[in-house]
Motif scaffolding. Structure first.
Motif, PDB file in Angstrom:
ATOM      1  N   PRO A  50      17.800 -23.022  19.860  1.00 12.10           N
ATOM      2  CA  PRO A  50      18.683 -23.211  21.014  1.00 12.10           C
ATOM      3  C   PRO A  50      20.107 -22.732  20.771  1.00 12.10           C
ATOM      4  N   GLU A  51      20.560 -22.755  19.525  1.00 13.98           N
ATOM      5  CA  GLU A  51      21.923 -22.306  19.237  1.00 13.98           C
ATOM      6  C   GLU A  51      22.070 -20.801  19.474  1.00 13.98           C
ATOM      7  N   ARG A  52      21.002 -20.050  19.294  1.00 10.10           N
ATOM      8  CA  ARG A  52      21.047 -18.603  19.549  1.00 10.10           C
ATOM      9  C   ARG A  52      21.074 -18.282  21.028  1.00 10.10           C
ATOM     10  N   THR A  92      13.463 -28.777  23.313  1.00 17.45           N
ATOM     11  CA  THR A  92      13.538 -28.007  22.072  1.00 17.45           C
ATOM     12  C   THR A  92      12.468 -28.519  21.123  1.00 17.45           C
ATOM     13  N   GLY A  93      12.239 -27.782  20.057  1.00 17.34           N
ATOM     14  CA  GLY A  93      11.346 -28.233  19.009  1.00 17.34           C
ATOM     15  C   GLY A  93       9.881 -27.968  19.280  1.00 17.34           C
ATOM     16  N   TYR A  94       9.056 -28.647  18.500  1.00 18.82           N
ATOM     17  CA  TYR A  94       7.622 -28.377  18.558  1.00 18.82           C
ATOM     18  C   TYR A  94       6.837 -29.590  19.036  1.00 18.82           C
ATOM     19  N   ARG A  95       5.590 -29.302  19.449  1.00 16.54           N
ATOM     20  CA  ARG A  95       4.665 -30.334  19.901  1.00 16.54           C
ATOM     21  C   ARG A  95       3.336 -30.157  19.170  1.00 16.54           C
ATOM     22  N   PRO A 148      11.655 -32.968  19.020  1.00 15.85           N
ATOM     23  CA  PRO A 148      12.810 -32.158  19.416  1.00 15.85           C
ATOM     24  C   PRO A 148      13.645 -31.764  18.193  1.00 15.85           C
ATOM     25  N   MET A 149      14.356 -30.661  18.300  1.00 16.42           N
ATOM     26  CA  MET A 149      15.214 -30.190  17.216  1.00 16.42           C
ATOM     27  C   MET A 149      16.294 -31.240  16.945  1.00 16.42           C
ATOM     28  N   GLY A 150      16.563 -31.490  15.657  1.00 18.10           N
ATOM     29  CA  GLY A 150      17.652 -32.372  15.268  1.00 18.10           C
ATOM     30  C   GLY A 150      17.391 -33.854  15.420  1.00 18.10           C
ATOM     31  N   THR A 151      16.116 -34.253  15.628  1.00 18.81           N
ATOM     32  CA  THR A 151      15.798 -35.680  15.727  1.00 18.81           C
ATOM     33  C   THR A 151      14.898 -36.070  14.562  1.00 18.81           C
TER      34      THR A 151
END
Length: 177
Positions: free
Chosen positions: A101-103, A139-142, A159-162
């Motif tokens: 997401p930062e990109r 964000t992130g994977y499932r 989610p990313m960052g959790t």
């Protein structure tokens, strides 16, 4: 999440499509990719695809499960071969998580995750499929587990960052039409 005796487990890699006619648990791990689950509630058959990209320009090449439109076509063909019609299946959509997401802030183009989500929703609409649930975006994977003997789909979203979650949750996100 108890499995019937004799259940087969299949893990789908990106680009794979699986359709089964006996008790089967289908699993996959999604990031920006999207999975379509396809379940017939009377016959207890169905399948899942794990596509990576919305589509491609085809030049009379064999169908390829890496692409949304072709992966769905493979599922539709399995339904037909098994004497069923696509409209009789319950369809659920998962994935499309932004992995970087930062990109996204640095680039003005659309990300693959968003394109995959749009492709999945457009295909459901185009084929008049019975969309019963979806868990896409963020964000992130499932991690997905789909039980063909009852149609349940279990999702673990990271989610990313959790902090990492260990528990699956039964997907109950109904979709209004």
């Amino acid at each position: 999440m108890k499995k019937p005796v004799g259940t087969t487990e299949v893990v789908l890699a990106p680009g794979q499509v699986c359709f089964a006619t006996r008790p089967t648990r289908l699993r996959t791990l999604l990031g920006s990719c999207v999975a379509i689950t396809f379940w017939h509630p009377q016959r207890l058959i169905g399948g899942m695809c794990h596509f990576m990209l919305p589509g491609r320009l085809r030049n009379d090449q064999p169908l390829d499960g890496r692409y949304a439109d072709e992966a769905l076509e493979l599922l539709l063909r399995h339904a037909h071969v098994n004497g069923t019609q696509a409209r009789d299946y319950h369809v659920k959509l998962f994935g499309g998580g932004k992995m970087f997401p930062e990109r996204q802030r640095l680039v003005s183009t659309q990300d693959v995750a968003s394109l995959n989500i749009r492709a999945a929703l457009a295909l459901v609409e185009r084929h008049h499929l019975n969309l019963t649930a979806q868990d896409m975006g963020s964000t992130g994977y499932r991690t997905i587990m789909f039980d063909l003997w009852n149609g349940d789909v279990w999702v673990r979203h990271q989610p990313m960052g959790t902090p990492q979650k260990n528990a699956y949750q039964k997907n109950q996100c109904a979709v209004g039409r």
